[in-house]
Scaffold this active site. Structure first.
Site, PDB file in Angstrom:
ATOM      1  N   HIS A 145       0.805  -1.216  -0.204  1.00 26.76           N
ATOM      2  CA  HIS A 145      -0.062   0.180  -0.214  1.00 26.76           C
ATOM      3  C   HIS A 145       0.908   1.124  -0.046  1.00 26.76           C
ATOM      4  O   HIS A 145       1.911   1.476   0.820  1.00 26.76           O
ATOM      5  CB  HIS A 145      -0.779   0.044   1.268  1.00 26.76           C
ATOM      6  CG  HIS A 145      -1.982  -1.035   1.083  1.00 26.76           C
ATOM      7  ND1 HIS A 145      -1.851  -2.397   0.967  1.00 26.76           N
ATOM      8  CD2 HIS A 145      -3.375  -0.924   1.435  1.00 26.76           C
ATOM      9  CE1 HIS A 145      -2.861  -3.054   0.833  1.00 26.76           C
ATOM     10  NE2 HIS A 145      -3.930  -2.138   0.962  1.00 26.76           N
TER      11      HIS A 145
ATOM     12  N   LYS B 240     -13.999   5.292   6.080  1.00 21.16           N
ATOM     13  CA  LYS B 240     -14.164   6.497   5.134  1.00 21.16           C
ATOM     14  C   LYS B 240     -15.781   6.330   4.837  1.00 21.16           C
ATOM     15  O   LYS B 240     -16.321   7.548   4.695  1.00 21.16           O
ATOM     16  CB  LYS B 240     -13.521   5.851   3.850  1.00 21.16           C
ATOM     17  CG  LYS B 240     -13.727   7.096   2.723  1.00 21.16           C
ATOM     18  CD  LYS B 240     -12.671   6.816   1.583  1.00 21.16           C
ATOM     19  CE  LYS B 240     -12.853   5.520   0.867  1.00 21.16           C
ATOM     20  NZ  LYS B 240     -13.882   5.386  -0.137  1.00 21.16           N
TER      21      LYS B 240
END
Length: 875
Positions: free
Chosen positions: A145, A537
């Site tokens: 990532h 999120k």
């Protein structure tokens, strides 16, 4: 506490290092750009410090920055960025120094393995302690990532400076050695200053594999047996190394690097194959070097340490199979059968690396058998210290890393499996994606045949919605017939809705024949992955934290009811907005029954090098995690957490409901996505080329397909840090209307580890938020009502977090972190003002000159790199 107080509060050794490195950088700036460059840097530094104190005009730093040419602004941004790299290094250096001093004192250190052993032994007894140690597992999984903003060239340059700083510690004062070390330090700092701080070419997945290998080569391979040794010593009053170990290897490293293809078109079946070969090359070289080194030093003679019949037989078999090879070793080491055998073993490991069929091992089990013969022979001859010393370390390394180093895990999106299976069953032409999925499964089978099933058997299905998503992967594998690999297909629950139905999906999985077979084959082991990023999120940090806790509770209850040994795989990011934060406290805050001696977690981006870049820090991190796993699995800790959760959960639910409404009201505001892109360097972050994976899963521009990393990274750059705290203030406000409920909140903070961790993480995130700077970024969006909404929530959250924790200022009880944040903030302000100049010009739409536009983008990206270094946080 004032800035001057904090500066004087710095430990003498750390202050000395910071001053030395800063002075050398200043001298280098003068050498490079003349005294005017250093003067400009100092002018901005004094201006931002004065602005913090309220002694200078708040607009003065911006005015200074606006008065420079873009070239000068870029040089100043580079200076502050390099300064942060050096400051980070000095702080890491001091942390290592502190850890060494603690070890030298010989006392049990809080958070250590020894401390956990003492606690468990006192509370649960010797037998329960032995059972817990026997079942202990920690599985860190490295991922690619893209959250490491530094180039590898910058990382290695910093490492060289670190080595020189350590050398300076040991050099005699005012001597020739000190002078030479300081000269080399200046040379390396000059090189760092002149090195491009960001990448100009895109990384590919194999670049990411090679980058991660540095952590294994330089740290992890050596640290792992030290961690086992530490636990072994704690279990038996320091007798480790003189008797058979009481610790079996409990660390198992995994990797998604080269295997995670969810949204990354550059990870192919061929890349996966090459990734495991790169890993194998690194571990085989390390094992060969270790075996050679120990073999050369194992000079015990036949007269003092006679070989066992089993070792004699093994040497005889080796002479029969490879007479010339053994003759050469025997000539160099006459009458030293143990040394002869281990040097032969080392040569066989090298032959395995070189694919020399005459000498190569067929697999790690064959190597382990040889090493056990050697160890047991030494023990039978009375050489217990030789048997259970470095030979045992080598055994532990082989048991931990095998010939593949880290288990390569595959990840792919559930929707693609569904489409691929439809095409396979239809029997017609297959799309490129379907062929790629099938090729990947074939490569998994090849890896298993080459390195063993444990080298690659986990297949993670992202965005799992139902048990059918798991069945689809098993059916695709079955379509390959004899080429089908052994698979443990792992559901990954990422959205709030998916987390809610996780237990029902597991119930459906038990109806899948392939899953039932794997349960039978593995002793009813099952793994489930929980996604922290997308849920945060979607729901906001407060509600996501509670939703994840509920899911853990439900899954632990399901596993207990179905006789399943469940391992929860936590997909945590490095940042607080993606489930990050101190690992030790996070583990202790897990739902009762959900750890049970086993913990698996992703280690991402900058976290890999922060936790595993230095041996002493890596050792401390692995000890802290081991400590937390053991403590979190005790009845006492679980009972306290269970009682606190039952008492305070109604209160938490009310907080969560209000927090979620607040968060979703913001992100669902009409035009929010466009506004976010306007006030932050969201789109430009992709130009940093910090990873091979695109920032979005699809070409759409909405928040839904935006990956959580750039979402967090961009908010961090704006100094708002919104993903780490937004909504919590509204949640706390909903339940703190009178003093009684405020008292209950304080009790929850004191007694419930989950609630304490939630507020502590928010407090850290708030401390890295700067309201005045953030307001300048938010103003770029020309939506004053949204700016007010965000800042009002910040004020509310800050006020109420302080009220509940009882702190007068943020991070009041975390002295070292508070000092670091307060001392860094003005310098981060300087970079933020430089970034605001570039971002404001680019967002104005008035820049038409291509050269000016390019210079502004360079300044913006350089400042992004610097702010990330200053805050020590990206995504």
């Amino acid at each position: 506490m004032t800035r001057e107080t904090l500066r004087h509060d710095l430990p003498d050794a750390l202050r000395r290092d910071v001053r030395l490195l800063g002075a050398m950088l200043g001298d280098g700036l003068v050498e490079y750009g003349g005294p005017d460059l250093l003067s400009d840097v100092e002018r901005l530094r004094h201006a931002v410090i004065a602005a913090r104190r309220g002694e200078g005009g708040a607009d003065e730093p911006a005015a200074i920055v606006d008065g420079w040419s873009l070239e000068r602004a870029g040089q100043v941004a580079r200076a502050f960025t390099v300064y942060f790299h050096l400051t980070n290094l000095a702080e890491e250096h001091h942390r290592i120094r502190t850890l060494r001093e603690r070890d030298a004192r010989g006392r049990t250190v809080p958070g250590s393995v020894a401390a956990a052993v003492e606690t468990v032994r006192a509370e649960a007894g010797e037998q329960r302690l032995a059972e817990m140690v026997d079942g202990l597992e920690f599985r860190p999984v490295f991922t690619a990532h893209p959250t490491e903003a530094r180039r590898r060239a910058v990382v290695t340059s910093i490492q060289r400076i670190s080595d020189l700083l350590f050398a300076l510690d040991g050099a005699p004062e005012d001597g020739e050695e000190q002078a030479e070390t300081e000269r080399r330090l200046r040379e390396e700092i000059d090189l760092l200053w002149r090195t491009a701080l960001r990448r100009h070419t895109q990384m590919d997945p194999l670049d990411e594999v090679r980058t991660a290998m540095a952590a294994f080569d330089e740290t992890i391979f050596r640290v792992v047996p030290q961690v086992y040794r530490t636990l072994d010593a704690a279990l038996d009053d320091g007798r480790t190394g003189t008797r058979p170990p009481r610790v079996r290897p409990f660390l198992r490293f995994g990797s998604w690097i080269g295997g995670d293809r969810d949204g990354n078109p550059y990870v192919t079946a061929q890349v996966t194959r090459e990734a495991v070969m790169i890993q194998a090359g690194h571990v085989l070289r390390a094992l060969a070097a270790m075996a050679t080194r120990v073999g050369r030093e194992l000079t015990v003679g036949e007269a003092t340490t006679p070989a066992s019949p089993a070792l004699r037989a093994a040497l005889a078999a080796a002479r029969t199979a490879n007479p010339e090879h053994l003759a050469e070793i025997t000539k160099r080491s006459p009458d030293e059968p143990h040394r002869q055998f281990l040097l032969h073993v080392a040569d066989r490991i090298t032959a395995t690396l070189e694919r020399d069929a005459d000498l190569a091992y067929s697999g790690p089990d064959e190597l382990l058998a040889d090493l056990r013969v050697l160890r047991d022979s030494l023990a039978e001859a009375g050489a217990a210290r030789q048997a259970y010393g470095r030979v045992q370390d080598l055994l532990w390394q082989v048991e931990t890393f095998g010939f593949h180093l880290a288990e390569l895990e595959i990840r792919q999106h559930s929707e693609l499996h569904e489409k691929a299976l439809q095409e396979v069953r239809a029997g017609g032409p297959r799309s490129e994606m379907t062929e790629e999925i099938l090729d990947t499964l074939r490569v998994v089978g090849w890896i298993q045949s080459r390195f063993g099933v444990d080298a690659c058997r986990r297949y993670v299905v992202s965005f799992t919605r139902s048990a059918q998503d798991i069945a689809n992967v098993h059916d695709l594998a079955a379509s390959l017939g004899d080429e089908a690999p052994v698979l443990d297909v792992i559901p990954l629950f990422e959205t709030g809705e998916d987390l809610e139905r996780a237990a029902s999906v597991l119930a459906g999985m038990l109806e899948i024949p392939a899953v039932r077979k794997r349960l039978d084959d593995t002793g009813r082991r099952m793994e489930v992955m929980l996604g922290y990023s997308d849920s945060a999120k979607q729901l906001g940090p407060t509600s996501a934290t509670l939703r994840l806790y509920d899911t853990q509770e439900a899954l632990a209850e399901f596993a207990a009811g179905h006789d399943i040994r469940l391992t929860l795989f936590h997909g945590r990011g490095g940042s607080l907005g993606r489930g990050g934060g101190p690992a030790h406290r996070a583990i202790l805050a897990q739902a009762p029954g959900s750890v049970a001696g086993r913990f698996k977690v992703t280690e991402q981006g900058e976290v890999i090098f922060a936790r595993y870049g230095q041996p002493k820090i890596a050792h401390r991190h692995l000890e802290q995690v081991t400590n937390a796993i053991l403590l979190a699995s005790t009845d006492a800790v679980q009972d306290r957490a269970r009682e606190a959760a039952a008492r305070f959960r109604p209160l938490a639910d009310r907080i969560s409901d209000a927090a979620k409404r607040s968060f979703q009201s913001l992100v669902h505001t009409d035009g929010f996505a466009a506004w976010f892109g306007q006030v932050s360097p969201l789109e430009e972050i992709a130009e940093l080329r910090i990873g091979s994976r695109p920032s979005r899963r699809k070409a759409a521009r909405g928040l839904e397909d935006l990956r959580a990393i750039p979402w967090v990274f961009a908010w961090t750059q704006t100094r708002v840090n919104l993903p780490g705290w937004y909504g919590l203030g509204s949640g706390l406000a909903a339940v703190s209307d009178d003093g009684r409920e405020l008292d209950e909140l304080r009790e929850a903070y004191a007694e419930w580890p989950l609630f304490q961790t939630l507020l502590d993480n928010a407090e850290m995130s708030l401390a890295k938020t700067d309201r005045a700077i953030a307001e300048r970024y938010l103003a770029l969006g020309e939506r004053p009502e949204m700016t007010s909404t965000v800042l009002d929530e910040y004020d509310r959250t800050r006020r109420l977090v302080l009220a509940v924790t009882g702190h007068e200022r943020l991070l009041e009880d975390r002295h070292v972190l508070s000092r670091a944040v307060e001392l860094r903030n003005p310098y981060v302000d300087a970079l933020s003002h430089l970034q605001l100049r570039a971002l404001g010009a680019l967002r104005s739409g008035t820049v038409t000159d291509e050269s000016e536009h390019a210079h502004l983008e360079d300044l913006l990206l350089l400042s992004v790199n610097g702010v990330a270094a200053g805050l020590q946080n990206t995504g």
